[in-house]
Design a protein around this motif. Sequence first.
Motif, PDB file in Angstrom:
ATOM      1  N   GLN A 173      57.594 -12.006 -11.347  1.00 53.11           N
ATOM      2  CA  GLN A 173      56.959 -12.015 -11.939  1.00 53.11           C
ATOM      3  C   GLN A 173      56.975 -13.237 -12.819  1.00 53.11           C
ATOM      4  N   GLU A 174      55.410 -13.788 -13.098  1.00 51.83           N
ATOM      5  CA  GLU A 174      54.908 -14.715 -13.393  1.00 51.83           C
ATOM      6  C   GLU A 174      55.086 -14.265 -15.394  1.00 51.83           C
ATOM      7  N   GLY A 175      55.503 -14.973 -16.327  1.00 56.22           N
ATOM      8  CA  GLY A 175      55.066 -15.130 -17.600  1.00 56.22           C
ATOM      9  C   GLY A 175      54.351 -15.893 -18.348  1.00 56.22           C
ATOM     10  N   PHE A 176      53.992 -15.256 -19.410  1.00 55.66           N
ATOM     11  CA  PHE A 176      52.086 -16.124 -20.143  1.00 55.66           C
ATOM     12  C   PHE A 176      52.998 -16.109 -21.204  1.00 55.66           C
ATOM     13  N   MET A 177      51.853 -16.746 -21.469  1.00 53.56           N
ATOM     14  CA  MET A 177      51.674 -17.497 -23.258  1.00 53.56           C
ATOM     15  C   MET A 177      50.039 -16.835 -23.862  1.00 53.56           C
ATOM     16  N   ILE A 178      50.316 -16.920 -24.264  1.00 51.32           N
ATOM     17  CA  ILE A 178      48.897 -16.461 -25.272  1.00 51.32           C
ATOM     18  C   ILE A 178      48.242 -17.176 -26.532  1.00 51.32           C
ATOM     19  N   HIS A 179      48.157 -18.603 -26.190  1.00 55.09           N
ATOM     20  CA  HIS A 179      48.142 -19.834 -27.551  1.00 55.09           C
ATOM     21  C   HIS A 179      49.503 -20.208 -27.689  1.00 55.09           C
ATOM     22  N   ASP A 180      49.924 -19.608 -28.541  1.00 56.92           N
ATOM     23  CA  ASP A 180      51.954 -20.066 -29.066  1.00 56.92           C
ATOM     24  C   ASP A 180      53.140 -18.870 -29.174  1.00 56.92           C
ATOM     25  N   ARG A 181      51.843 -17.392 -28.416  1.00 57.91           N
ATOM     26  CA  ARG A 181      53.433 -16.459 -28.556  1.00 57.91           C
ATOM     27  C   ARG A 181      53.305 -16.008 -27.019  1.00 57.91           C
ATOM     28  N   LEU A 182      54.376 -15.469 -27.218  1.00 59.58           N
ATOM     29  CA  LEU A 182      54.773 -14.762 -25.147  1.00 59.58           C
ATOM     30  C   LEU A 182      53.771 -13.354 -25.642  1.00 59.58           C
ATOM     31  N   LEU A 183      53.467 -14.124 -24.271  1.00 61.15           N
ATOM     32  CA  LEU A 183      52.145 -12.577 -23.533  1.00 61.15           C
ATOM     33  C   LEU A 183      53.482 -11.746 -23.173  1.00 61.15           C
ATOM     34  N   ARG A 184      53.615 -11.925 -22.001  1.00 60.05           N
ATOM     35  CA  ARG A 184      54.789 -11.002 -21.178  1.00 60.05           C
ATOM     36  C   ARG A 184      55.848 -12.172 -21.070  1.00 60.05           C
ATOM     37  N   PRO A 185      57.086 -11.800 -21.028  1.00 58.50           N
ATOM     38  CA  PRO A 185      57.950 -12.468 -20.356  1.00 58.50           C
ATOM     39  C   PRO A 185      58.350 -13.209 -18.895  1.00 58.50           C
ATOM     40  N   ALA A 186      58.473 -14.050 -18.513  1.00 59.82           N
ATOM     41  CA  ALA A 186      58.728 -14.145 -16.760  1.00 59.82           C
ATOM     42  C   ALA A 186      60.361 -12.995 -16.085  1.00 59.82           C
ATOM     43  N   LEU A 187      60.320 -12.354 -15.048  1.00 60.83           N
ATOM     44  CA  LEU A 187      60.965 -11.831 -14.478  1.00 60.83           C
ATOM     45  C   LEU A 187      61.427 -12.267 -13.220  1.00 60.83           C
ATOM     46  N   VAL A 188      62.686 -12.969 -13.456  1.00 60.43           N
ATOM     47  CA  VAL A 188      63.233 -14.067 -12.695  1.00 60.43           C
ATOM     48  C   VAL A 188      64.554 -13.617 -11.985  1.00 60.43           C
ATOM     49  N   GLY A 189      65.194 -14.431 -11.483  1.00 56.45           N
ATOM     50  CA  GLY A 189      66.672 -14.448 -10.770  1.00 56.45           C
ATOM     51  C   GLY A 189      67.349 -15.673 -11.207  1.00 56.45           C
ATOM     52  N   VAL A 190      68.655 -16.199 -11.721  1.00 59.42           N
ATOM     53  CA  VAL A 190      68.996 -16.892 -12.353  1.00 59.42           C
ATOM     54  C   VAL A 190      70.435 -17.418 -10.891  1.00 59.42           C
ATOM     55  N   SER A 191      70.255 -18.390 -10.989  1.00 60.05           N
ATOM     56  CA  SER A 191      71.264 -18.789  -9.824  1.00 60.05           C
ATOM     57  C   SER A 191      72.812 -18.732 -10.804  1.00 60.05           C
ATOM     58  N   LYS A 192      74.185 -18.709 -10.208  1.00 59.12           N
ATOM     59  CA  LYS A 192      75.359 -18.627 -10.657  1.00 59.12           C
ATOM     60  C   LYS A 192      75.824 -19.560  -9.640  1.00 59.12           C
ATOM     61  N   LYS A 193      76.779 -19.893 -10.314  1.00 58.82           N
ATOM     62  CA  LYS A 193      77.924 -20.609  -9.150  1.00 58.82           C
ATOM     63  C   LYS A 193      79.167 -19.556  -9.132  1.00 58.82           C
TER      64      LYS A 193
END
Length: 166
Positions: free
Chosen positions: A146-166
């Motif tokens: 799920q995409e994250g969004f900023m409103i001006h200089d504040r976080l509106l919603r964080p992006a929901l992400v999968g992160v790599s690991k070795k």
Amino acid sequence: MAEIEEVEKNNSNNEEIVENEIDVLKNQIDGLNDKLLRAIAESQNIQKRAEKEKSDISKYSVSSFAKDVLLIRDNLQLALNNCNESEEAIVAGVKLTMEGMDKTLERHGIKMIESLDKAFDPNFHQAMMEIESQDKESGIIIQVMQEGFMIHDRLLRPALVGVSKK
């Protein structure tokens, strides 16, 4: 002659009294000047705070509305992701609607956070899972749910992400 000495003595005493009164009055004036300067500074600080609050209210008052609109955008994205290429008219319509929505959001200071292939930042991303990857360094975002969004200089919603690991 004694009278003259007494008059000079009285004048000397009167001069000391007047000088003491002048010193007291100078101290009072200094104190009042200090209070006036502090009151002016406080007034200026209050005015600056009020202007900042007014600016913040106008910038961020639509945050809850914007979050609701983002849910609609998410649904359009889901529709796009699940369409077959044979459904060209539907795909084109959804793409056009999303482009218009994104432009409208941007005009109101709402911008998508670019996350894919970027380093994970807990200030902008919420890790939903770790995914083993040999071709990416640890801590790189390799999937965006799920995409994250900023409103001006504040976080509106964080992006929901999968992160790599070795």
